[in-house]
Design a protein around this motif. Structure first.
Motif, PDB file in Angstrom:
ATOM      1  N   LEU A 241       4.863  57.262  63.382  1.00 26.48           N
ATOM      2  CA  LEU A 241       3.663  56.651  62.819  1.00 26.48           C
ATOM      3  C   LEU A 241       4.001  55.201  62.496  1.00 26.48           C
ATOM      4  O   LEU A 241       4.717  54.908  61.535  1.00 26.48           O
ATOM      5  CB  LEU A 241       3.222  57.420  61.569  1.00 26.48           C
ATOM      6  N   GLU A 242       3.497  54.309  63.318  1.00 26.70           N
ATOM      7  CA  GLU A 242       3.896  52.911  63.279  1.00 26.70           C
ATOM      8  C   GLU A 242       3.623  52.263  61.923  1.00 26.70           C
ATOM      9  O   GLU A 242       2.507  52.285  61.416  1.00 26.70           O
ATOM     10  CB  GLU A 242       3.173  52.127  64.379  1.00 26.70           C
ATOM     11  N   ASP A 243       4.698  51.719  61.316  1.00 26.20           N
ATOM     12  CA  ASP A 243       4.681  50.975  60.059  1.00 26.20           C
ATOM     13  C   ASP A 243       4.450  51.864  58.835  1.00 26.20           C
ATOM     14  O   ASP A 243       4.348  51.367  57.715  1.00 26.20           O
ATOM     15  CB  ASP A 243       3.644  49.842  60.072  1.00 26.20           C
ATOM     16  N   GLY A 244       4.382  53.179  59.023  1.00 29.21           N
ATOM     17  CA  GLY A 244       4.149  54.077  57.894  1.00 29.21           C
ATOM     18  C   GLY A 244       5.374  54.247  57.016  1.00 29.21           C
ATOM     19  O   GLY A 244       6.507  54.252  57.501  1.00 29.21           O
ATOM     20  N   GLU A 245       5.125  54.391  55.701  1.00 29.07           N
ATOM     21  CA  GLU A 245       6.183  54.748  54.759  1.00 29.07           C
ATOM     22  C   GLU A 245       6.222  56.258  54.610  1.00 29.07           C
ATOM     23  O   GLU A 245       5.668  56.990  55.434  1.00 29.07           O
ATOM     24  CB  GLU A 245       5.947  54.044  53.416  1.00 29.07           C
ATOM     25  N   PRO A 250       0.878  52.139  55.559  1.00 31.78           N
ATOM     26  CA  PRO A 250       1.387  50.972  56.280  1.00 31.78           C
ATOM     27  C   PRO A 250       1.132  49.689  55.496  1.00 31.78           C
ATOM     28  O   PRO A 250       0.356  49.679  54.531  1.00 31.78           O
ATOM     29  CB  PRO A 250       0.558  50.996  57.557  1.00 31.78           C
ATOM     30  N   ARG A 251       1.763  48.618  55.921  1.00 34.26           N
ATOM     31  CA  ARG A 251       1.464  47.312  55.329  1.00 34.26           C
ATOM     32  C   ARG A 251       0.141  46.786  55.891  1.00 34.26           C
ATOM     33  O   ARG A 251      -0.226  47.093  57.034  1.00 34.26           O
ATOM     34  CB  ARG A 251       2.597  46.329  55.648  1.00 34.26           C
ATOM     35  N   LYS A 252      -0.570  46.009  55.082  1.00 29.89           N
ATOM     36  CA  LYS A 252      -1.867  45.488  55.511  1.00 29.89           C
ATOM     37  C   LYS A 252      -1.758  44.685  56.804  1.00 29.89           C
ATOM     38  O   LYS A 252      -2.606  44.759  57.680  1.00 29.89           O
ATOM     39  CB  LYS A 252      -2.475  44.611  54.414  1.00 29.89           C
ATOM     40  N   ALA A 253      -0.676  43.918  56.905  1.00 27.10           N
ATOM     41  CA  ALA A 253      -0.515  43.053  58.070  1.00 27.10           C
ATOM     42  C   ALA A 253      -0.364  43.830  59.373  1.00 27.10           C
ATOM     43  O   ALA A 253      -0.539  43.283  60.459  1.00 27.10           O
ATOM     44  CB  ALA A 253       0.701  42.153  57.870  1.00 27.10           C
ATOM     45  N   SER A 254      -0.049  45.123  59.275  1.00 26.34           N
ATOM     46  CA  SER A 254       0.146  45.929  60.481  1.00 26.34           C
ATOM     47  C   SER A 254      -1.164  46.217  61.199  1.00 26.34           C
ATOM     48  O   SER A 254      -1.170  46.552  62.390  1.00 26.34           O
ATOM     49  CB  SER A 254       0.819  47.254  60.122  1.00 26.34           C
ATOM     50  N   GLY A 255      -2.273  46.133  60.466  1.00 24.72           N
ATOM     51  CA  GLY A 255      -3.563  46.483  61.050  1.00 24.72           C
ATOM     52  C   GLY A 255      -3.811  47.983  61.085  1.00 24.72           C
ATOM     53  O   GLY A 255      -4.862  48.442  61.542  1.00 24.72           O
TER      54      GLY A 255
END
Length: 276
Positions: A241-245, A250-255
């Protein structure tokens, strides 16, 4: 008949039984997605077991789900996951371990018990549920996966290993699909945070049933760079799961959004190798 404790009564839990759980699952087999949304979750309190919540329908699969160490199926994460399951034709059955019930009733935090006690508790839930499903012609062939969030997924993996050790028949043995067919994880805790050398993977190679692990690429309990170096057994499929913690945030910048990553996890579980 035991009364429902206050925090659960306030959530709408009613005294129930495993027969009542099977009744509810049978009803949900016949409902459209729109009707399921209108019906909402079912919440029952089973004597000597505790609370169980149902979202969705068992048309595709039944997921018996254990929560993480610090909070139960009432959290926003689990509620979003349950709703996403409902949209995909899956029945999500989330239960609370006894220690968490006590924690909520006493309104104070407490650590989970040792792993063997949690394994025994989830095994009891599974065995009672499996017996109730087997007694209904409409549910007897419903595929079942065991899984959970974080600690709950670790417990589920051990339950499947233990059931296999007892001589659980293979999934392909006969017309009745055996329970469970496999396991899944939402944020598997590969190691404690800050202790990357203390791995919780030793038993995974001994599990014959397939598993699907949905993991955030930034999960502090095992991020992508770490996990890809573990040499996990071929029975395990990893869905990143891309950019997931750890909670798939995810971070906002990830979209990306957590809701989107949760939906992606549900789709990955519905594509579980055991269901093909």
């Amino acid at each position: 008949m035991a009364a429902v404790p206050t925090p659960y009564a306030e959530e709408g839990f009613k005294v129930a039984s495993f027969d009542a759980i099977a009744d509810e699952l049978e009803k949900r087999l016949e409902l459209s997605e729109e009707a399921l949304t209108a019906r909402g979750p079912w919440r029952g309190w089973v004597a000597s077991f505790g609370p169980l919540e149902i979202h969705g329908s068992p048309r595709q699969v039944i997921l018996l789900h254990a929560h993480g160490a610090g909070a139960g199926r009432e959290t926003d994460f689990h509620q979003q996951f349950g709703k996403a399951c409902a949209h995909q034709g899956a029945a999500w059955l989330g239960f609370d371990f006894a220690y968490l019930v006590k924690m909520r009733c006493e309104a104070r935090r407490r650590p989970p018990p040792r792993l063997p006690g949690l394994i025994e508790e989830m095994t009891r839930w599974h065995e009672a549920l499996a017996a109730s499903l087997a007694a209904r012609a409409s549910l007897a062939t419903c595929p079942v996966l065991l899984g959970g969030k974080s600690m709950g997924s670790r417990v589920a993996s051990h339950v499947v290993q233990e059931l296999e050790g007892r001589g659980m028949p293979a999934p392909s043995s006969g017309p009745r699909r055996m329970s469970p067919l496999g396991w899944y994880a939402l944020g598997y805790p590969f190691h404690p945070t800050g202790k990357p050398d203390t791995l919780r993977t030793g038993h995974l190679a001994a599990i014959n049933a397939p598993g699907v692990i949905c993991q955030g690429t930034r999960d502090p309990f095992g991020h992508r760079e770490e996990v890809e170096g573990y040499g996990l057994p071929c029975t395990i499929s990893l869905h990143w799961l891309e950019d997931g913690e750890h909670d798939f945030k995810p971070r906002k910048a990830s979209g990306k959004t957590r809701e989107g990553l949760i939906r992606s996890a549900v789709v990955a579980i519905l594509a579980h190798p055991a269901l093909r």
